[in-house]
Design a protein around this motif. Structure first.
Motif, short mmCIF file in Angstrom:
data_model
loop_
_atom_site.label_atom_id
_atom_site.label_comp_id
_atom_site.label_asym_id
_atom_site.label_seq_id
_atom_site.Cartn_x
_atom_site.Cartn_y
_atom_site.Cartn_z
N GLY A 77 0.83 -1.12 -0.11
CA GLY A 77 0.02 0.00 -0.05
C GLY A 77 0.84 1.28 0.13
O GLY A 77 0.36 2.27 0.56
N LEU A 78 1.97 1.10 -0.75
CA LEU A 78 2.82 2.24 -0.74
C LEU A 78 2.47 3.58 -1.53
O LEU A 78 1.71 3.18 -2.69
CB LEU A 78 4.42 2.03 -1.16
CG LEU A 78 4.97 1.01 -0.18
CD1 LEU A 78 6.28 0.72 -0.63
CD2 LEU A 78 5.28 1.35 1.06
N ALA A 79 2.51 4.71 -0.98
CA ALA A 79 2.05 5.88 -1.83
C ALA A 79 3.14 6.60 -2.49
O ALA A 79 4.32 6.56 -1.57
CB ALA A 79 0.98 6.74 -1.20
N SER A 80 3.46 7.05 -3.64
CA SER A 80 4.51 7.83 -4.06
C SER A 80 4.23 9.33 -4.32
O SER A 80 3.11 9.68 -4.85
CB SER A 80 4.86 7.03 -5.50
OG SER A 80 3.81 7.38 -6.46
N THR A 81 5.06 9.99 -4.10
CA THR A 81 5.13 11.57 -4.43
C THR A 81 6.36 11.94 -5.08
O THR A 81 7.53 11.75 -4.76
CB THR A 81 5.01 12.22 -3.10
OG1 THR A 81 3.72 11.65 -2.29
CG2 THR A 81 4.84 13.79 -3.40
N VAL A 82 6.32 12.58 -6.20
CA VAL A 82 7.72 13.12 -6.67
C VAL A 82 7.97 14.32 -5.83
O VAL A 82 7.33 15.34 -5.46
CB VAL A 82 7.11 13.79 -8.21
CG1 VAL A 82 8.21 14.58 -8.68
CG2 VAL A 82 6.81 12.80 -9.07
N VAL A 83 9.33 14.33 -5.38
CA VAL A 83 9.94 15.41 -4.58
C VAL A 83 10.43 16.55 -5.57
O VAL A 83 11.22 16.47 -6.46
CB VAL A 83 11.09 14.90 -3.95
CG1 VAL A 83 11.48 16.03 -2.80
CG2 VAL A 83 10.54 13.70 -3.08
N GLN A 84 9.62 17.56 -5.14
CA GLN A 84 10.09 18.85 -6.08
C GLN A 84 11.07 19.54 -5.39
O GLN A 84 10.84 20.77 -4.68
CB GLN A 84 8.61 19.73 -6.26
CG GLN A 84 7.64 19.04 -6.93
CD GLN A 84 7.78 18.99 -8.35
OE1 GLN A 84 8.58 19.29 -9.07
NE2 GLN A 84 6.89 18.12 -8.87
N ASP A 85 12.30 19.28 -5.57
CA ASP A 85 13.58 19.87 -4.91
C ASP A 85 14.56 19.91 -6.08
O ASP A 85 14.93 18.69 -6.27
CB ASP A 85 13.92 19.11 -3.75
CG ASP A 85 14.88 20.15 -2.74
OD1 ASP A 85 15.91 20.59 -3.43
OD2 ASP A 85 14.74 20.09 -1.44
N PRO A 86 15.12 21.12 -6.36
CA PRO A 86 16.42 21.21 -7.41
C PRO A 86 17.54 20.06 -6.95
O PRO A 86 18.19 19.47 -7.83
CB PRO A 86 16.85 22.49 -7.28
CG PRO A 86 15.65 23.04 -6.75
CD PRO A 86 14.74 22.42 -5.78
N GLU A 87 17.68 19.81 -5.55
CA GLU A 87 18.73 19.10 -5.10
C GLU A 87 18.50 17.32 -5.72
O GLU A 87 19.75 16.78 -5.75
CB GLU A 87 19.03 18.92 -3.64
CG GLU A 87 19.47 20.03 -2.99
CD GLU A 87 19.63 20.06 -1.50
OE1 GLU A 87 20.43 19.26 -1.16
OE2 GLU A 87 19.03 20.80 -0.91
N LEU A 88 17.16 17.05 -5.93
CA LEU A 88 17.02 15.70 -6.38
C LEU A 88 16.65 15.61 -7.85
O LEU A 88 16.20 14.64 -8.10
CB LEU A 88 15.78 15.18 -5.42
CG LEU A 88 16.09 15.06 -3.90
CD1 LEU A 88 15.02 14.78 -2.96
CD2 LEU A 88 17.45 14.02 -3.83
N ALA A 89 16.95 16.55 -8.68
CA ALA A 89 16.50 16.53 -9.98
C ALA A 89 17.46 17.30 -10.89
O ALA A 89 18.29 18.19 -10.29
CB ALA A 89 15.34 17.24 -10.11
N GLY A 90 17.86 16.77 -12.08
CA GLY A 90 18.81 17.42 -12.75
C GLY A 90 19.17 16.63 -14.14
O GLY A 90 18.78 15.50 -14.14
N ASP A 91 20.53 16.94 -14.72
CA ASP A 91 20.90 16.21 -15.76
C ASP A 91 21.70 14.94 -15.08
O ASP A 91 22.46 15.15 -14.20
CB ASP A 91 21.78 17.06 -16.34
CG ASP A 91 21.03 18.27 -17.08
OD1 ASP A 91 19.96 18.02 -17.62
OD2 ASP A 91 21.71 19.24 -17.44
#
Length: 232
Positions: free
Chosen positions: A176-190
Motif C-alpha cells: 500500500g505504498l504511496a508515491s510522491t515526486v519530490v520537487q526539490d532541485p537537489e534531487l533533480a537534474g541532468d
C-alpha cells in the motif's frame, strides 16, 4: 598481410567500464544470469560506436565516483546526477537524460517521520542525511525493495526509473505504498556518465557516440525496452 591484420587486431582498445548490479531497470542480472538493463545496453551501443572491447567491473554505487576518479575504470555506465562536487573530481559526459526523485511510503508517513531506505553513495542518501532523517543505507536498490517488503523500512527515496521498477515489483502490491515526486532541485537534474579525469579524448568520443545512438534511434529503442516512459 596476416601481420597487418594481427597488428590491427592487437590495436583494439580495451575499456574498463564500471557497472552496478541489482538496480533495475538500469542495470541488473536477468533470469539467465546475464547483465542487462537500460544503462548496460546503452554502454554496449557506445562501445560499438567507439569500436572498443569493453570489460565490465562491478562496483557499488558508493564506489563509482572514487573508482572513476582513481582511473580504476575508464568510464562508468551509471547515471550520475551532475553536481559541482562530481564535476570537480570527474569528467562528465553531456547529459543523456534528466532525472527526478520519488518518495515512497505508506499513506500518511511523511519525510523525517520514518526510517527511510537509501542506496549508499546516491544523491538521495546525501539529501536524507543533510536533513537528519533516520536512514537505512543499503548497497543496492534490490535490497531496498526487500526492506520495504519486510517492513524493515517504512519509506524510501529513489530515482524515478528505479521507482517505476519498485511499483512493478510483485512484493510491493500488498504494501500500500504511496508515491510522491519530490520537487526539490537537489534531487533533480541532468544525468551523465562519469569518465576518467585524465582521458579527455575518451570523453569527446563518448559525447559523439551518445549523439549518434540518439540520432539513429538506438537510444529510444533501449528506452522502450526497459522504461515505460520517455527519458528526456
Amino acid at each position: 598481410m596476416l601481420a597487418v591484420v594481427g597488428l590491427a587486431h592487437g590495436a583494439e582498445r580495451v575499456l574498463k567500464v564500471g557497472v552496478i548490479h541489482h538496480s533495475p531497470p538500469m542495470s541488473y542480472v536477468d533470469a539467465s544470469g546475464g547483465l542487462t538493463g537500460f544503462n548496460v545496453e546503452v554502454m554496449r551501443e557506445l562501445c560499438k560506436e567507439l569500436a572498443a572491447r569493453c570489460e565490465t567491473v562491478v562496483l557499488t554505487l558508493d564506489r563509482v565516483v572514487d573508482a572513476v576518479a582513481a582511473g580504476e575504470v575508464d568510464f562508468a555506465a551509471v547515471s550520475l546526477l551532475v553536481t559541482p562536487e562530481r564535476r570537480a573530481r570527474l569528467l562528465l559526459t553531456k547529459p543523456y537524460y534528466r532525472s527526478i526523485s520519488v518518495w515512497f511510503a505508506r499513506p500518511g508517513v511523511k519525510p523525517g517521520e520514518a526510517r527511510v531506505a537509501v542506496v549508499k553513495g546516491g544523491i538521495q542518501a546525501r539529501y536524507a542525511q543533510a536533513r537528519g532523517w533516520a536512514q537505512l543505507p543499503f548497497d543496492n536498490h534490490e535490497a531496498i525493495f526487500g526492506a520495504l517488503a519486510t517492513g524493515q523500512a517504512q519509506a524510501t527515496l529513489l530515482p524515478m526509473a528505479n521507482a517505476v521498477a519498485l511499483q512493478q515489483d510483485p512484493r510491493m502490491s500488498a504494501q500500500g505504498l504511496a508515491s510522491t515526486v519530490v520537487q526539490d532541485p537537489e534531487l533533480a537534474g541532468d544525468a551523465a556518465l562519469g569518465v576518467n579525469p585524465r582521458d579527455r579524448a575518451l570523453l569527446d568520443k563518448l559525447n559523439d557516440a551518445i549523439d549518434e545512438i540518439k540520432r539513429d534511434g538506438r537510444f529510444d529503442r533501449i528506452n522502450t525496452r526497459f522504461i515505460p516512459f520517455r527519458l528526456q
